[in-house]
Design a protein around this motif. Structure first.
Motif, PDB file in Angstrom:
ATOM      1  N   PHE A   1      -5.040   0.605   1.218  1.00  0.00           N
ATOM      2  CA  PHE A   1      -3.884   0.878   0.382  1.00  0.00           C
ATOM      3  C   PHE A   1      -3.713  -0.191  -0.670  1.00  0.00           C
ATOM      4  CE2 PHE A   1      -1.512  -1.634   3.706  1.00  0.00           C
ATOM      5  CZ  PHE A   1      -0.957  -2.600   2.882  1.00  0.00           C
ATOM      6  N   THR A   2      -2.977   0.178  -1.693  1.00  0.00           N
ATOM      7  CA  THR A   2      -2.391  -0.747  -2.651  1.00  0.00           C
ATOM      8  C   THR A   2      -1.089  -0.111  -3.106  1.00  0.00           C
ATOM      9  OG1 THR A   2      -2.758  -2.111  -4.614  1.00  0.00           O
ATOM     10  CG2 THR A   2      -3.460   0.164  -4.747  1.00  0.00           C
ATOM     11  N   GLY A   3      -0.164  -0.934  -3.536  1.00  0.00           N
ATOM     12  CA  GLY A   3       1.068  -0.339  -4.010  1.00  0.00           C
ATOM     13  C   GLY A   3       2.205  -1.309  -4.112  1.00  0.00           C
ATOM     14  N   LEU A   4       3.399  -0.742  -4.160  1.00  0.00           N
ATOM     15  CA  LEU A   4       4.620  -1.491  -4.414  1.00  0.00           C
ATOM     16  C   LEU A   4       5.581  -1.344  -3.249  1.00  0.00           C
ATOM     17  CD1 LEU A   4       5.107  -0.133  -8.028  1.00  0.00           C
ATOM     18  CD2 LEU A   4       4.148  -2.363  -7.412  1.00  0.00           C
ATOM     19  N   SER A   5       6.296  -2.416  -2.954  1.00  0.00           N
ATOM     20  CA  SER A   5       7.316  -2.373  -1.908  1.00  0.00           C
ATOM     21  C   SER A   5       8.391  -3.413  -2.216  1.00  0.00           C
ATOM     22  CB  SER A   5       6.702  -2.644  -0.530  1.00  0.00           C
ATOM     23  OG  SER A   5       6.111  -3.924  -0.502  1.00  0.00           O
ATOM     24  N   VAL A   6       9.524  -3.250  -1.576  1.00  0.00           N
ATOM     25  CA  VAL A   6      10.614  -4.202  -1.707  1.00  0.00           C
ATOM     26  C   VAL A   6      10.453  -5.220  -0.573  1.00  0.00           C
ATOM     27  CG1 VAL A   6      13.118  -4.497  -1.684  1.00  0.00           C
ATOM     28  CG2 VAL A   6      12.108  -2.460  -2.749  1.00  0.00           C
ATOM     29  N   PRO A   7      10.221  -6.501  -0.905  1.00  0.00           N
ATOM     30  CA  PRO A   7       9.919  -7.515   0.121  1.00  0.00           C
ATOM     31  C   PRO A   7      11.170  -8.066   0.801  1.00  0.00           C
ATOM     32  CG  PRO A   7       9.806  -8.506  -2.037  1.00  0.00           C
ATOM     33  CD  PRO A   7      10.105  -7.044  -2.256  1.00  0.00           C
ATOM     34  N   GLU A   8      11.846  -7.211   1.546  1.00  0.00           N
ATOM     35  CA  GLU A   8      13.102  -7.591   2.191  1.00  0.00           C
ATOM     36  C   GLU A   8      12.938  -8.718   3.211  1.00  0.00           C
ATOM     37  OE1 GLU A   8      14.634  -3.903   3.653  1.00  0.00           O
ATOM     38  OE2 GLU A   8      15.100  -3.173   1.641  1.00  0.00           O
ATOM     39  N   PHE A   9      11.715  -8.892   3.728  1.00  0.00           N
ATOM     40  CA  PHE A   9      11.474  -9.956   4.712  1.00  0.00           C
ATOM     41  C   PHE A   9      11.648 -11.353   4.115  1.00  0.00           C
ATOM     42  CE2 PHE A   9       7.408  -9.936   2.615  1.00  0.00           C
ATOM     43  CZ  PHE A   9       6.926 -11.241   2.745  1.00  0.00           C
TER      44      PHE A   9
ATOM     45  N   GLN B   1       4.776   0.272 -16.629  1.00  0.00           N
ATOM     46  CA  GLN B   1       4.824   1.276 -17.690  1.00  0.00           C
ATOM     47  C   GLN B   1       5.445   2.592 -17.227  1.00  0.00           C
ATOM     48  OE1 GLN B   1       0.703   1.337 -18.919  1.00  0.00           O
ATOM     49  NE2 GLN B   1       0.922  -0.523 -20.126  1.00  0.00           N
ATOM     50  N   ASP B   2       5.038   3.080 -16.062  1.00  0.00           N
ATOM     51  CA  ASP B   2       5.529   4.372 -15.590  1.00  0.00           C
ATOM     52  C   ASP B   2       6.893   4.261 -14.914  1.00  0.00           C
ATOM     53  OD1 ASP B   2       4.560   7.327 -14.988  1.00  0.00           O
ATOM     54  OD2 ASP B   2       5.531   6.584 -13.170  1.00  0.00           O
ATOM     55  N   ARG B   3       7.069   3.259 -14.079  1.00  0.00           N
ATOM     56  CA  ARG B   3       8.312   3.117 -13.323  1.00  0.00           C
ATOM     57  C   ARG B   3       9.337   2.213 -14.015  1.00  0.00           C
ATOM     58  NH1 ARG B   3       7.330   7.483 -11.578  1.00  0.00           N
ATOM     59  NH2 ARG B   3       6.710   7.899  -9.449  1.00  0.00           N
ATOM     60  N   GLY B   4       8.955   1.598 -15.115  1.00  0.00           N
ATOM     61  CA  GLY B   4       9.906   0.848 -15.915  1.00  0.00           C
ATOM     62  C   GLY B   4      10.382  -0.463 -15.304  1.00  0.00           C
ATOM     63  N   LEU B   5       9.637  -1.000 -14.360  1.00  0.00           N
ATOM     64  CA  LEU B   5      10.015  -2.299 -13.804  1.00  0.00           C
ATOM     65  C   LEU B   5       9.746  -3.371 -14.852  1.00  0.00           C
ATOM     66  CD1 LEU B   5       8.472  -1.937 -10.225  1.00  0.00           C
ATOM     67  CD2 LEU B   5      10.855  -1.576 -10.918  1.00  0.00           C
ATOM     68  N   ASP B   6      10.570  -4.404 -14.896  1.00  0.00           N
ATOM     69  CA  ASP B   6      10.340  -5.464 -15.878  1.00  0.00           C
ATOM     70  C   ASP B   6       9.681  -6.686 -15.264  1.00  0.00           C
ATOM     71  OD1 ASP B   6      12.482  -6.406 -14.445  1.00  0.00           O
ATOM     72  OD2 ASP B   6      13.840  -6.576 -16.144  1.00  0.00           O
ATOM     73  N   ARG B   7       9.499  -6.680 -13.939  1.00  0.00           N
ATOM     74  CA  ARG B   7       8.884  -7.827 -13.257  1.00  0.00           C
ATOM     75  C   ARG B   7       8.315  -7.355 -11.933  1.00  0.00           C
ATOM     76  NH1 ARG B   7      11.174 -11.315  -9.494  1.00  0.00           N
ATOM     77  NH2 ARG B   7      10.229 -13.367  -9.400  1.00  0.00           N
ATOM     78  N   VAL B   8       7.148  -7.884 -11.575  1.00  0.00           N
ATOM     79  CA  VAL B   8       6.503  -7.592 -10.291  1.00  0.00           C
ATOM     80  C   VAL B   8       6.029  -8.914  -9.716  1.00  0.00           C
ATOM     81  CG1 VAL B   8       4.570  -6.408  -9.149  1.00  0.00           C
ATOM     82  CG2 VAL B   8       5.788  -5.276 -11.024  1.00  0.00           C
ATOM     83  N   ILE B   9       6.177  -9.066  -8.395  1.00  0.00           N
ATOM     84  CA  ILE B   9       5.690 -10.269  -7.728  1.00  0.00           C
ATOM     85  C   ILE B   9       4.561  -9.905  -6.769  1.00  0.00           C
ATOM     86  CG2 ILE B   9       7.951 -11.370  -7.917  1.00  0.00           C
ATOM     87  CD1 ILE B   9       8.240 -10.978  -4.840  1.00  0.00           C
ATOM     88  N   SER B  10       3.864 -10.920  -6.322  1.00  0.00           N
ATOM     89  CA  SER B  10       2.894 -10.774  -5.247  1.00  0.00           C
ATOM     90  C   SER B  10       3.093 -11.946  -4.299  1.00  0.00           C
ATOM     91  CB  SER B  10       1.465 -10.762  -5.789  1.00  0.00           C
ATOM     92  OG  SER B  10       0.561 -10.529  -4.730  1.00  0.00           O
ATOM     93  N   ILE B  11       3.077 -11.669  -3.015  1.00  0.00           N
ATOM     94  CA  ILE B  11       3.290 -12.696  -1.995  1.00  0.00           C
ATOM     95  C   ILE B  11       2.013 -12.791  -1.182  1.00  0.00           C
ATOM     96  CG2 ILE B  11       4.677 -13.395  -0.017  1.00  0.00           C
ATOM     97  CD1 ILE B  11       6.859 -11.415  -1.188  1.00  0.00           C
ATOM     98  N   SER B  12       1.429 -13.979  -1.136  1.00  0.00           N
ATOM     99  CA  SER B  12       0.195 -14.167  -0.366  1.00  0.00           C
ATOM    100  C   SER B  12       0.328 -15.372   0.551  1.00  0.00           C
ATOM    101  CB  SER B  12      -1.005 -14.350  -1.299  1.00  0.00           C
ATOM    102  OG  SER B  12      -0.857 -15.512  -2.086  1.00  0.00           O
ATOM    103  N   ARG B  13      -0.445 -15.340   1.609  1.00  0.00           N
ATOM    104  CA  ARG B  13      -0.500 -16.494   2.487  1.00  0.00           C
ATOM    105  C   ARG B  13      -1.376 -17.553   1.851  1.00  0.00           C
ATOM    106  NH1 ARG B  13      -1.235 -14.680   8.766  1.00  0.00           N
ATOM    107  NH2 ARG B  13      -1.505 -16.897   9.155  1.00  0.00           N
ATOM    108  N   ALA B  14      -0.933 -18.802   1.939  1.00  0.00           N
ATOM    109  CA  ALA B  14      -1.749 -19.909   1.441  1.00  0.00           C
ATOM    110  C   ALA B  14      -3.087 -19.869   2.163  1.00  0.00           C
ATOM    111  CB  ALA B  14      -1.037 -21.230   1.681  1.00  0.00           C
ATOM    112  N   GLY B  15      -4.164 -19.981   1.411  1.00  0.00           N
ATOM    113  CA  GLY B  15      -5.502 -19.955   1.980  1.00  0.00           C
ATOM    114  C   GLY B  15      -6.207 -18.626   1.856  1.00  0.00           C
ATOM    115  N   ASP B  16      -5.481 -17.574   1.491  1.00  0.00           N
ATOM    116  CA  ASP B  16      -6.085 -16.250   1.333  1.00  0.00           C
ATOM    117  C   ASP B  16      -6.708 -16.183  -0.066  1.00  0.00           C
ATOM    118  OD1 ASP B  16      -6.785 -13.591   1.140  1.00  0.00           O
ATOM    119  OD2 ASP B  16      -4.815 -12.813   1.703  1.00  0.00           O
ATOM    120  N   ASP B  17      -7.889 -16.764  -0.182  1.00  0.00           N
ATOM    121  CA  ASP B  17      -8.543 -16.899  -1.481  1.00  0.00           C
ATOM    122  C   ASP B  17      -8.874 -15.554  -2.132  1.00  0.00           C
ATOM    123  OD1 ASP B  17      -8.373 -19.647  -1.212  1.00  0.00           O
ATOM    124  OD2 ASP B  17     -10.406 -19.836  -0.394  1.00  0.00           O
ATOM    125  N   ALA B  18      -9.243 -14.562  -1.326  1.00  0.00           N
ATOM    126  CA  ALA B  18      -9.587 -13.252  -1.888  1.00  0.00           C
ATOM    127  C   ALA B  18      -8.370 -12.638  -2.592  1.00  0.00           C
ATOM    128  CB  ALA B  18     -10.110 -12.324  -0.800  1.00  0.00           C
TER     129      ALA B  18
END
Length: 177
Positions: A78-86, A123-140
């Protein structure tokens, strides 16, 4: 129904045939190494996750896409978008994420799917900002994040598991499709 085609992939909503292949991906300790508490997920937990992902589509108008290889029809993950409530400190936010089976690593699929998803978000959903959360060390994942043009916004700690996290972001003014 929302569907995105890239040169090698179809990003689409989930169907019943996706459960077993996604459960196989989630059962691989190598894949799950960087996810939550790193424990593999069984068929039941995967079914619950897919149900939640579909509910997010219905509630938010976005969610996690099933990623299918155009040439073979195989589910790659998968790939996609979610609300990172955690992670309350980054809210309100929408995060991009991905998880592919290890047999699909190193072929550029994650970057291709993530780029298409980022374009969809901005572009399609009109969001003005997107984040990505990764664990430190996850080089890929860090490599995919860099290819998306995201920049480090903050370093923090996972509130439940205590491991270091890196939060990257991109906004519409920085995005170049």
């Amino acid at each position: 129904m929302t569907e995105i085609r890239t040169p090698r992939l179809i990003l689409r909503r989930w169907d019943d045939d996706d459960l077993v292949p996604m459960a196989d991906i989630n059962a691989d300790p190598q894949v799950m190494r960087w996810v939550d508490d790193s424990s593999p997920h069984d068929l039941e937990r995967t079914a619950e996750a897919i149900e939640q992902w579909e509910e997010e589509w219905d509630e938010e108008g976005f969610g996690l896409f099933a990623v299918e290889l155009l040439a073979s029809g195989e589910l790659a993950g998968f790939t996609g978008l979610s609300v990172p409530e955690f992670l309350p400190e980054v809210m309100p936010a929408v995060a991009i994420s991905w998880r592919l089976g290890s047999q699909f690593w190193g072929q550029g699929y994650a970057s291709e799917a993530a780029q298409a998803t980022l374009e969809f978000a901005l572009q399609d959903r009109g969001l003005d900002r997107v984040i990505s959360i990764s664990r430190a060390g996850d080089d890929a994942s860090e490599n995919v994040i860099r290819k998306l043009g995201m920049v480090l916004e903050r370093e923090t700690v996972h509130p439940e598991y205590g491991f270091p996290l890196r939060v990257h972001s991109i906004d519409l003014t920085e995005f170049q499709a």
